[in-house]
Design an enzyme around this catalytic site. Structure first.
Site: not given
Ligand code: PAF
Length: 280
Positions: A34, A37, A186-187
């Site tokens: 995302h 990152h 990411s979660r």
């Protein structure tokens, strides 16, 4: 952009790139990339002549009841995003390349590794420290990039790099947020629309603490109560921890000083989310 799957090939690439006069940047990830990152990739690209991004969902940092099997895997989209950023190498090993058959060596950062997330997720930081040590040894980067969102991870990795004398500089990049303030993770893609809304309480708690500190409050118990009060309106969000700690040791502090880490972790449904703030 080159895809590399073996340690031997990665090391050869890194050594050749350095011989050609480049600084080497490494951005370790578990994929499902995302904008957070990509901010690490931007920093690496700005500061290093050659950049490698590792994509490896590291089994040893997941507990037996955690989300290893369902951890999001978005390989094609990840590669497209990294290619667009001008990344030189994606290192994508299979688990057996990192954990050879019979593998029994782990890196344990004692003390620090069992605080904050390490307390809630026993063994998590042992897995993180082990895989990051292996990635650093394989890629031999000059600089490695991590996000402040995982602030306890940062503390563990700084300690590990200092203790093992690894010749790498760790670069920590600020938290990247969604337009409404939710810290990117990411979660986040696990959250239902309703949970996504409830998740904003983490940011609200952090903002309230930041405002209190800006207003002169320094007592960590008072500040933790300020954070906790935000969660009172959201009984369906379970606090895991609210902590004011020394960022180097992860030990609690009574008085918040410049550099103190104020961190929250909370469960929104089945999803555990983090947010934090470093006192100015
Ligand atoms: O922060 C992460 O995504 C992971 O913990 C890391 C550093 C890539 C190690 O697997």
């Amino acid at each position: 952009m080159r895809i590399i799957q073996t340690i031997a090939e990665l090391r050869q690439w890194s050594r050749e790139a350095r011989r050609a006069g480049n600084l080497i940047g490494l951005v370790p990830t578990m994929g499902a990339l995302h904008a957070g990152h990509l901010s690490l990739v931007h920093a690496a690209k700005a500061q290093c002549g050659r950049v490698a991004v590792s994509i490896f969902v590291n089994p040893t940092q997941f507990g037996p009841t955690e989300d290893l099997a369902k951890y999001p895997r978005t390989w094609d989209a990840d590669c497209a995003a990294l290619e667009a950023e001008g990344v030189d190498v994606v290192f994508a090993p299979v688990p057996e390349e990192i954990y050879r058959p019979g593998s029994s060596t782990f890196v344990e950062v004692e003390g620090l590794g069992s605080r904050l997330d390490g307390q809630s997720r026993p063994g998590h930081f042992r897995g993180v420290a082990t895989v990051v040590a292996k990635l650093l040894i394989a890629a031999e980067p000059d600089r490695a990039y991590f996000g402040q969102k995982d602030a306890a991870q940062v503390a563990v990795l700084r300690r590990m790099v200092a203790d093992l004398g690894l010749p790498v500089e760790l670069k920590i990049c600020p938290i990247v947020r969604e337009p409404d303030g939710l810290a990117m993770s990411s979660r986040n893609r696990y959250l239902s629309a309703e949970e996504r809304q409830r998740a904003l309480v983490l940011r609200q708690a952090i903002d309230a603490v930041a405002a209190s500190i800006a207003g002169g409050e320094r007592d960590s118990e008072v500040l933790k109560a300020v954070a906790r009060a935000n969660f009172a309106d959201q009984p369906s969000v379970q606090i895991d921890y609210i902590a004011a700690v020394d960022w180097a040791t992860l030990l609690p502090v009574a008085i918040v000083a410049p550099g103190t880490l104020f961190a929250v972790a909370a469960w929104v449904g089945e999803t555990r989310l983090l947010d934090n703030f470093i006192a100015p």
